[in-house]
Design a protein around this motif. Structure first.
Motif: not given
Ligand code: UD1
Length: 431
Positions: A96-102, A114-117, A142-147, A168-171
């Protein structure tokens, strides 16, 4: 609660068709929001739960997702309006962190929980953040939970990754393809799904060169458009069936694969005494007699994939002699060895090294899937063992293996999915 029940000891025989690559799909699905248009994605492993979570997240931000057939969707991202992905959407899924880059690429801003998995050890994202910052975004966690990522515009930049990171390469690719000017990622990951993402983005009108090498050059473009794209076959699903064929002393033709992507796995199987025949889009794996030992060290592509380490360890647990397995990507990837020990395997783990002293046979036992690939290893062990194996926590396996019961059953595996209402009663469920 669901579990798998396996009656093992029968060699696998026949043909299996591999689905589209999970890891490519998880990058390509968020990439589809980089245009305001419709993308048709084919050969998508639609039934696995990771892909389902990703499609849910797409809908959550306003995309329309239409099912065309059992392996094709259309994503209409014309009305994507939100740059926020909440914790509900991300807690089960690393990618789900790929949504940051997208979202950065689409809106110049993103707010993503921040993601699970699977827990394989600490999973830092410092290289992702470094890349976004070099492109001109301001990042706060934020709070180690939201980028939270904000930019008044992204600008291409040279980015050297301190570690080879697929994520990181993908993002960085996702954000950089809409940045102004050229981005050069040095020490980039070279996995097949990095190349697949680049091909997808290029089909949308991006200008990405060098994917599959250490240096990826991305010239930003103002607009991307819709496309039709077919995802590559899943390297790890294919590898899992290859090892299952060998560990059960079977003979299986594995179809819809790219043999080049399987070379590191094929080489090790051959070293252990398996026969591997390559065709244009298939490989055939057979094993006669007891496997031989070999050593394995997981490495970024084209090295031996960390995602094949647990499955291969099952083969080595049955091999003649002692094998050494070194895990160099994740610090917590040997938990499954405790489960294998319940089945009679003789493995000692010291940090990131496992010494596997091969035994002649494994015995069925109640075990659990500690994570996705550990779960795949339990299936292989159950199929190779004598007697009955029950695997709990199979939700991990459903994260990444499509129609796993049908696929193994079709090649002679005695595997069932059962739903347990209470510990004393079991009801078989579909699938
Ligand atoms: C990794 C694997 C991938 C596998 C997946 C799930 C590699 C190179 N990557 O991908 O094949 O499918 O796990 O098992 O084999 N790291 C940092 N900082 C970062 C990002 C990563 O230090 O910002 C480190 C990680 O802790 C890890 C290594 O780099 O030790 C590789 O991580 P990365 O490739 O990003 O992880 P995934 O994308 O999950």
């Amino acid at each position: 609660m669901e579990k798998f029940i396996i009656n093992g000891g029968t060699p696998l025989n026949g043909e299996v068709t591999i689905s589209g690559a999970k890891n490519a799909a998880l990058a390509i699905i968020p990439a589809s929001i980089l245009c305001r248009d419709v993308c048709r994605i084919e050969n998508l492993p639609v039934s696995i739960s990771d892909v389902n979570y990703m499609m849910k997240a797409l809908r959550h931000i306003g995309a329309e997702v239409k099912f065309i057939n059992e392996s094709t969707i259309e994503v209409d991202s014309r009305h994507v309006s939100s740059y926020v992905i909440s914790h509900d959407m991300t807690r089960y899924l690393r990618a789900s962190y790929y949504f940051i880059g997208a979202l950065l690429g689409r809106f110049g801003r993103a707010r993503v929980a921040m993601p699970g998995g699977c827990y394989l050890g600490p999973r830092p994202i410092d290289q992702h953040i470094k890349g976004f910052e070099l492109l001109g975004a301001k990042i706060s966690v934020e709070d180690n939970a939201i980028v939270e990522a904000n930019s008044g515009g992204l600008f291409g930049a040279p980015i050297y990754l301190d570690v080879v990171s697929v994520g990181a390469t993908v993002n960085i690719m996702l954000a950089a393809c809409r940045a102004e000017g050229q981005t050069i990622i040095e020490n980039a990951a070279k996995e097949p799904h990095i190349v697949d993402l680049a091909n997808f983005l290029n089909s949308m009108g991006a200008d990405i060169r060098g994917a599959g090498t250490d240096t990826i050059k991305i010239r930003g473009v103002e607009n991307l458009h819709g496309c039709t794209y077919s995802i590559i076959p899943d390297q790890i699903e294919a590898g899992t069936f290859m090892v299952a064929a060998a560990a059960t002393g079977g003979d299986v033709l594995i179809k819809n694969v790219i043999p080049k992507h399987l070379e590191s796995i094929s080489t090790k199987l051959i070293e252990c005494g398996a026969e591997v025949e390559e065709y244009d889009e298939a490989v055939k794996v057979s094993m006669k007699g007891r496997p031989g030992r070999c050593n394995i060290k997981t490495m970024p592509h084209p090295g031996f994939p960390t995602d094949m380490q647990p499955q291969f360890a099952v083969l080595l647990a049955l091999a003649e002699g002692t094998s050494i397995v070194s895990e160099s990507i994740w610090s917590n990837r040997f938990r499954y060895t405790e489960q294998l020990a319940r089945m009679g395997a003789n493995i000692t783990v010291d940090g990131q090294i496992a010494m596997i002293h091969g035994v002649e046979s494994l015995k069925g036992a109640p075990v659990r899937a500690d994570d996705l690939r550990a779960g795949a290893a339990m299936i292989i062990a159950g199929l190779a063992a004598s007697g009955t194996t029950e695997i709990e926590d199979i939700l991990y396996i459903d994260r990444g293996y499509e129609h796993v019961v049908e696929k193994f059953s079709n090649i002679g595996g005695d595997i069932r999915r059962v739903t347990c209402k209470d510990p004393d009663s079991e009801i078989e469920s579909a699938g």
